[in-house]
Design an enzyme around this catalytic site. Sequence first.
Site, PDB file in Angstrom:
ATOM      1  N   ASP A 195      57.904   1.089   2.407  1.00 13.10           N
ATOM      2  CA  ASP A 195      59.099   1.015   3.261  1.00 13.10           C
ATOM      3  C   ASP A 195      58.988   0.565   4.603  1.00 13.10           C
ATOM      4  O   ASP A 195      57.977  -0.129   4.780  1.00 13.10           O
ATOM      5  CB  ASP A 195      59.399   2.649   3.384  1.00 13.10           C
ATOM      6  CG  ASP A 195      60.866   3.009   3.361  1.00 13.10           C
ATOM      7  OD1 ASP A 195      61.840   2.361   4.174  1.00 13.10           O
ATOM      8  OD2 ASP A 195      61.373   3.468   2.317  1.00 13.10           O
ATOM      9  N   HIS A 265      64.418  -1.969   3.529  1.00  3.93           N
ATOM     10  CA  HIS A 265      63.493  -1.052   3.713  1.00  3.93           C
ATOM     11  C   HIS A 265      62.136  -1.998   3.447  1.00  3.93           C
ATOM     12  O   HIS A 265      61.235  -1.220   2.983  1.00  3.93           O
ATOM     13  CB  HIS A 265      63.418   0.029   2.706  1.00  3.93           C
ATOM     14  CG  HIS A 265      64.343   1.120   3.044  1.00  3.93           C
ATOM     15  ND1 HIS A 265      64.379   1.810   4.249  1.00  3.93           N
ATOM     16  CD2 HIS A 265      65.398   1.739   2.300  1.00  3.93           C
ATOM     17  CE1 HIS A 265      65.437   2.802   4.211  1.00  3.93           C
ATOM     18  NE2 HIS A 265      66.297   2.675   2.978  1.00  3.93           N
ATOM     19  N   GLU A 329      70.278   1.304   0.807  1.00  2.00           N
ATOM     20  CA  GLU A 329      70.493   0.975   2.258  1.00  2.00           C
ATOM     21  C   GLU A 329      70.024  -0.407   2.793  1.00  2.00           C
ATOM     22  O   GLU A 329      69.343  -0.330   4.060  1.00  2.00           O
ATOM     23  CB  GLU A 329      69.716   2.229   2.954  1.00  2.00           C
ATOM     24  CG  GLU A 329      70.169   3.493   2.625  1.00  2.00           C
ATOM     25  CD  GLU A 329      69.306   4.601   3.379  1.00  2.00           C
ATOM     26  OE1 GLU A 329      69.870   5.594   3.540  1.00  2.00           O
ATOM     27  OE2 GLU A 329      68.193   4.501   3.477  1.00  2.00           O
TER      28      GLU A 329
END
Length: 534
Positions: A195, A265, A329
């Site tokens: 991440d 990420h 995201e």
Amino acid sequence: MKNNIIYLLAFLTVCCGTIFNSKAQIIPHPLELEYGSGEMVLESDLVIIASSEVQNEAEYLADFLEKGFGRKAAIRPIGEGLKLVLENNLIEKLGVEGYRLRVQGDGITIEAATPTGIFYGVQTFKQLLPVTFEQGSESQTITIPYVEITDKPRFQWRAFMLDESRHFMGGMEVKKLLDQMALLKMNTFHWHLTDDQGWRIEIKKYPMLTAKGAKRKDTQMEYRSEKRYGESHEGFYTQEEIKEIISYAQERHITIVPEIEMPGHAMAAIAGYPWLGALGTTETVPEIFGKMPDSFNISDPKVVGFLKDVLDEVISLFPGEAIHIGGDEVNYESWIKSDEIQAFMAKENLKSPVDLQIYFTNQISNYLENAGKRMMGWNEIMGDDIHEEREESQDAVEQKLASSSIVHFWKGDLSLIQKAVEGGYQVVNSNHWDTYLDYTYERLPLSKSYAFNPIPDDLEEKYHKNILGTGTQMWTEWTPNVEALEKQIFPRLIAYAEVGWTALENKNYERFLKALQEYKQRLKLTGISFYESL
């Protein structure tokens, strides 16, 4: 009288030194359970009868019995004792994970169609014994009730996810969690290894991923706060360490699904190799949490090649079918502002950043499929505006996700599950309101965890088969140590075990709470922390 098991009448079990578990509290609750009118006393010379096909399960059981009796049970192919029996004709009735457990006057038998079913029968047998057994009860007589259990899971996908990117916990803690998953009959460990805040898996071709990407200078302490711990954080798993943990999981019939985040990420990876990023300015691993500004520059064939190289090493390590690529995201701003990426989109006739992401995701899906794997990702991979960030005019997505993809639902209106299954996709339902273990107990109380149904109420029955099951997620932004981590996980993980395994009509929260009290004793004796204000 058998030389390895003594049968006594019920009234004899009150004798001094006998530990008797009259009505065992089994979690997850079995499909069918019927107690008999007698009970059995186990002695330390108990013998396990098992064929070569279930030697792993027999050895696992023998190791467990040694903890309580102080001596390892003999394993023999024939004879009298605790029998582990493979019966191929049970596959239709019990499936690949079901089992039948009998404790009766003529002995103990665990039978199933597969070694996995035998293993789960062993887990139930363990819960028939007193919670103190593993701490050493060889000086006492162990008595268990006559019982007949026929059992199989409701869902095939029963997962727990651990995020080690935000805080690295290490192999010892992972093994503790795998042990609990095994006892709870959870079969999928979703391992979030990369991440923005840390890259935790060794990739031999790209050493800077861990040399630089596995370290950050400091860590944000609270949400939207400038507070820091004032110390660095680092850690990663070598490939040899990962192989050892995979083997440990396999012995417990747990499949590990690695998550390698892309195309967002990604800032820990970009910090190691800045040419991977769309911004061209990322050089350090972030110490704050949230949606980060940089993403992989997936218009560059060299970057896509890098990601395929990474996946090659991941594929060679993990034997399971699924590889999770995240996909959630993604910050599109860096793509929108990049002339290079905009030119690539125009060349490929991609109308929006969402189309670009799906285009890339399908490249990865096809690559994995050619390697005999299936791609899995959070439900943004379908292109839906689950964060409600787009203008209505931007929502016309033309690209379509590859049909072999597994959609991991975590956010958005539940109608998106209907849309996915109608489109032929298989879905794992991890709706964040119901399954995120980083949420407080006020926001996600135990009762709500237990009540979760992975199949939405209004989903047509013909689509139920497309819901593979559920996962519960432990994101670790705000759990910097093992004690904090475990208190967020337990006891809610125990509730999710019943969500995944127990038939809907057999769930009963009051019965579960009673069984939970016994399970909490197991946690205490194992040295696992848990949230006690319940």
